[in-house]
Design a protein around this motif. Structure first.
Motif, PDB file in Angstrom:
ATOM      1  N   ASN A 298       0.864  -1.180   0.000  1.00  0.00           N
ATOM      2  CA  ASN A 298       0.000   0.000   0.000  1.00  0.00           C
ATOM      3  C   ASN A 298       0.903   1.233   0.000  1.00  0.00           C
ATOM      4  OD1 ASN A 298      -1.960   1.971   0.394  1.00  0.00           O
ATOM      5  ND2 ASN A 298      -2.071   1.622   2.603  1.00  0.00           N
TER       6      ASN A 298
ATOM      7  N   GLY B 113       0.008   4.363  -0.657  1.00  0.00           N
ATOM      8  CA  GLY B 113      -0.715   5.612  -0.492  1.00  0.00           C
ATOM      9  C   GLY B 113      -0.224   6.411   0.707  1.00  0.00           C
TER      10      GLY B 113
ATOM     11  N   PRO C 251      -1.198   8.897   4.143  1.00  0.00           N
ATOM     12  CA  PRO C 251      -2.290   8.886   5.125  1.00  0.00           C
ATOM     13  C   PRO C 251      -3.455   9.772   4.699  1.00  0.00           C
ATOM     14  CG  PRO C 251      -0.171   9.101   6.221  1.00  0.00           C
ATOM     15  CD  PRO C 251       0.094   9.242   4.748  1.00  0.00           C
ATOM     16  N   GLU C 252      -4.667   9.305   4.997  1.00  0.00           N
ATOM     17  CA  GLU C 252      -5.856  10.096   4.702  1.00  0.00           C
ATOM     18  C   GLU C 252      -6.021  11.201   5.743  1.00  0.00           C
ATOM     19  OE1 GLU C 252      -9.129   7.424   4.619  1.00  0.00           O
ATOM     20  OE2 GLU C 252      -8.438   6.351   2.832  1.00  0.00           O
ATOM     21  N   LYS C 253      -6.814  12.193   5.388  1.00  0.00           N
ATOM     22  CA  LYS C 253      -7.057  13.305   6.306  1.00  0.00           C
ATOM     23  C   LYS C 253      -7.841  12.811   7.516  1.00  0.00           C
ATOM     24  CE  LYS C 253      -8.327  18.181   6.192  1.00  0.00           C
ATOM     25  NZ  LYS C 253      -8.867  19.277   5.349  1.00  0.00           N
ATOM     26  N   LEU C 254      -7.280  13.068   8.702  1.00  0.00           N
ATOM     27  CA  LEU C 254      -7.855  12.554   9.938  1.00  0.00           C
ATOM     28  C   LEU C 254      -8.458  13.675  10.773  1.00  0.00           C
ATOM     29  CD1 LEU C 254      -4.975  10.159  11.065  1.00  0.00           C
ATOM     30  CD2 LEU C 254      -7.019   9.557   9.772  1.00  0.00           C
TER      31      LEU C 254
ATOM     32  N   THR D  43      -1.645  13.368   9.693  1.00  0.00           N
ATOM     33  CA  THR D  43      -3.052  13.779   9.704  1.00  0.00           C
ATOM     34  C   THR D  43      -3.547  14.094   8.296  1.00  0.00           C
ATOM     35  OG1 THR D  43      -2.453  16.096  10.159  1.00  0.00           O
ATOM     36  CG2 THR D  43      -2.924  14.682  12.059  1.00  0.00           C
ATOM     37  N   GLY D  44      -2.715  13.812   7.281  1.00  0.00           N
ATOM     38  CA  GLY D  44      -3.138  13.999   5.894  1.00  0.00           C
ATOM     39  C   GLY D  44      -3.171  15.441   5.443  1.00  0.00           C
ATOM     40  N   ARG D  45      -2.250  16.263   5.966  1.00  0.00           N
ATOM     41  CA  ARG D  45      -2.248  17.684   5.645  1.00  0.00           C
ATOM     42  C   ARG D  45      -0.849  18.166   5.281  1.00  0.00           C
ATOM     43  NH1 ARG D  45      -5.992  16.715   9.578  1.00  0.00           N
ATOM     44  NH2 ARG D  45      -7.884  17.994   9.635  1.00  0.00           N
TER      45      ARG D  45
END
Length: 264
Positions: free
Chosen positions: A159, A161, A163-166, A189-191
Motif C-alpha cells: 500500500n 498511499g 495517510p488520509e485526512k484525519l 493527519t493527511g495535511r
C-alpha cells in the motif's frame, strides 16, 4: 534463539531515529526484551519473537538488556525495494487492507523464518550490517517466505498511499506525547504543514508548538504529582528530549521544579 556469530544485524536503509516508523521493517529479537507503545496499544517482545513494524505509525520503544546486551535483526522493506519486488512478483489482485491499525503485526512462528535467520550468519561482517552484495537478495528471500505463510501482509506492505485526512483534535489528543516534528504530525493527519497549522489554530485556538509544550507539561505534572513518577522517567515519556530543558520550562510554567512537585 541465539544465532551463531550474529549480535545485531541490519539490512536495507536505516530506519528513522524519531518515534516515527518511516518504512516498514521486519524485527526479530535475539536477546533482551522490548516494550513498545503506539498511543493506543502496548506491545511486548521476547527473544524469538518477530513482527512487521508498519510505516506511518508513531511508536515509543523501551528496551531491556539481558546481561548487558540487547540484540536484534532489523530488515527494512522500503518503498523502492517493495515496488521492485512487486514488478518481479506481481499479484493478480491485492487483498484489501486489514482494518487493524496495530503498529506491529506479529507473525506466526514457522521453521522457514528460523532457518532464514540462521542463514544470515555467513554474510554477517560484524559491523551490524550484511555484505551489500547479498543484502537485497536476502531481503527478497525473507519477503517471499513471509508472504507464503502470511499472504495478508501484501495488503499492508504494498500500500503506497499517503495517510488520509484525519480528525485533527482526536489525533493530537492521542499522540501529543510523541516527540516528532510538526511536519510529521502534519503528514500523519493527511495535511500539508501550512494546512496543519491553520486547522490546528481553528481547533485549539493556539499554535501547535505552544499547545504541545503546555499539554506535555500538564501531563508531566499529573504523572509527578498523582503517580509519584520520577522526573528522569517522565520527561522522555511526555515528549521532551533533554532533562535540564524539561526542568527549566516546567519551573517556568508551574513555579516549582519537577522534583518539588513529586515530593509535595
Amino acid at each position: 534463539m541465539r544465532v551463531h556469530n550474529i549480535q545485531s544485524c541490519h539490512l536495507g536503509p536505516e530506519i528513522s531515529p524519531e518515534q516515527f516508523i518511516s518504512e516498514h521493517f521486519f524485527l526479530y529479537l535475539l536477546k533482551g526484551s522490548m516494550n513498545a507503545y503506539d498511543g493506543n496499544k502496548q506491545y511486548q517482545m521476547v527473544p524469538g519473537d518477530y513482527c512487521i513494524a508498519r510505516k506511518n505509525h508513531l511508536v515509543r520503544y523501551t528496551k531491556y538488556k539481558d546481561n548487558g546486551a540487547f540484540e536484534k535483526i532489523i530488515i527494512t522493506f522500503d518503498a523502492a525495494f517493495l515496488q521492485q519486488f512487486l514488478e518481479r512478483h506481481p499479484f493478480e489482485k491485492l487483498l484489501p487492507i486489514p482494518r487493524s491499525t496495530d503498529s506491529f503485526v506479529f507473525l506466526p512462528k514457522q521453521q522457514l523464518v528460523e532457518s532464514y535467520i540462521q542463514s544470515l550468519a555467513p554474510y554477517y561482517n560484524g559491523q551490524e550490517t550484511l555484505n551489500a552484495t547479498f543484502a537485497d537478495i536476502k531481503r527478497e528471500e525473507l519477503l517471499l517466505i513471509l508472504l507464503q505463510n502470511a499472504p495478508e501482509l501484501q495488503a499492508i506492505l504494498f500500500n503506497f498511499g499517503i495517510p488520509e485526512k484525519l480528525n485533527l483534535e482526536a489525533f493530537m489528543l492521542k499522540n501529543f506525547r510523541f516527540n516528532v516534528s510538526l511536519e510529521r504530525f502534519a503528514f500523519l493527519t493527511g495535511r500539508s504543514l501550512s494546512a496543519f497549522k491553520r486547522d490546528f489554530k481553528k481547533v485549539f485556538g493556539v499554535p501547535p508548538g505552544a499547545w504541545l509544550k503546555k499539554k506535555r507539561l500538564e501531563e508531566a505534572y499529573f504523572l509527578l504529582s498523582k503517580e509519584n513518577r520520577k522526573p528522569s522517567e517522565v520527561y522522555l515519556e511526555v515528549g521532551f528530549e533533554d532533562l535540564s530543558h524539561f526542568s527549566f520550562v516546567f519551573k517556568k510554567e508551574f513555579g516549582k521544579t519537577p522534583g518539588e512537585v513529586q515530593i509535595a
